[in-house]
Design an enzyme around this catalytic site. Structure first.
Site, short mmCIF file in Angstrom:
data_model
loop_
_atom_site.label_atom_id
_atom_site.label_comp_id
_atom_site.label_asym_id
_atom_site.label_seq_id
_atom_site.Cartn_x
_atom_site.Cartn_y
_atom_site.Cartn_z
N LYS A 128 -2.50 1.77 -1.18
CA LYS A 128 -2.10 0.56 -0.46
C LYS A 128 -2.87 -0.66 -0.96
CE LYS A 128 0.23 2.67 3.30
NZ LYS A 128 0.21 3.25 4.64
N ARG A 141 -2.23 11.51 3.81
CA ARG A 141 -0.95 11.38 3.10
C ARG A 141 -1.21 10.64 1.79
NH1 ARG A 141 2.97 7.55 2.52
NH2 ARG A 141 5.14 8.23 2.55
#
Ligand code: PMM
Length: 266
Positions: free
Chosen positions: A207, A243
């Site tokens: 991210k 994840r």
């Protein structure tokens, strides 16, 4: 504390921000998922709709056209699959094709039929926190307390709809209408999210906020090492799963954490 599960990511989308376009062909997506499983993923998360900021909503029929053959192909190879969707009909079809967990970035808020589908199928449900949708940047006082309290309110609704509490996993939704500062506060105080006793899933992988710890202009794959470090630190906070896109990196980091923990208890 036990070693968190690794959830590997396969986005069957043209535009997901880190792997969009790479696994649009069914065979490529199945191969990718099977590889992640061989590399040690306990679950492979298959998604057909991009959630990146600015992405347009996908027709649920097109979503199912993308994900169902991939889920069926992975299930045939005995790869445990989760479905990343906010649509109840897609979740139901994915469960029918073999998915064992529903991962909903809206926490069940986007589709009023979602909780019923999950309750009836008796599968696990990841309720992710996402306030206000992608286009809004909400104000937070204490982001950790507010995210935790809002997730616990989701638990009340989800259990009222018939989902067993032990099947609910909570996810603070890093990067979902949250600034880098919000994300770092959530990570630094993860114990406050694990303390209520629900499984917690963390999705930090690749991210944008990981750019904070890298030189400007670093390629996206340079975010895999920071992701693996976060996986180990999240393990120490007692999370249920992480994840990630790069499964080997996170598995190595989790083995280090596990050996470290064993060292402490000898
Ligand atoms: N992040 C993305 C997609 N799905 N699901 C959960 N539960 N948690 C997340 O943090 C999350 C998610 C966006 O990342 P991607 O585009 O790389 O898949």
């Amino acid at each position: 504390m036990s070693v968190p599960r690794v959830m590997g990511v396969v986005n069957v989308t043209p535009d997901s921000f880190s792997d969009g376009g790479r696994y649009l062909r069914v065979d490529d997506a199945i191969e990718r998922g099977a590889l992640l499983f061989e590399q040690g993923a306990a679950l492979v998360d298959v998604g057909g709709e991009s959630t990146r900021p600015g992405a347009t909503r996908l027709d649920p029929e097109e979503e199912r056209r993308r994900v169902l053959p991939v889920i069926a192909g992975l299930a045939e190879r005995r790869v445990p699959v989760s479905i990343d969707t906010v649509n109840a009909a897609t979740a139901a079809a994915a469960i029918g094709a073999g998915a064992a967990l529903v991962n909903d970035v809206s926490g069940g808020l986007a589709d009023p039929g979602m909780a019923r589908v999950v309750a009836d199928a008796e599968v696990h449900f990841v309720a992710m926190h996402w306030r206000g949708g992608a286009s809004v940047q909400p104000e937070y006082g204490d982001v950790v307390v507010e995210v935790r309290d809002e997730l616990l309110r989701r638990v009340d609704d989800l259990t009222a709809a018939g989902i067993a509490p032990e099947r609910i996993i909570l996810d603070p939704g890093l990067g979902f209408a949250k600034t880098g500062e919000h994300n770092w506060q959530i990570l630094g105080r993860l114990e406050e999210l694990t303390r209520p006793g629900f499984g917690v899933l963390i999705g930090a992988s690749r991210k944008r906020f990981l750019g904070d710890v890298l030189p400007d202009g670093s390629p996206i794959t340079d975010r895999d090492l920071p992701t693996a470090v976060i996986s180990a630190l999240a393990a120490a906070s007692g999370v249920w799963a992480v994840r990630v896109h790069d499964v080997p990196g996170t598995r190595a980091a989790l083995r280090v954490w596990d050996a470290w923990e064993q060292g402490r208890s000898r």
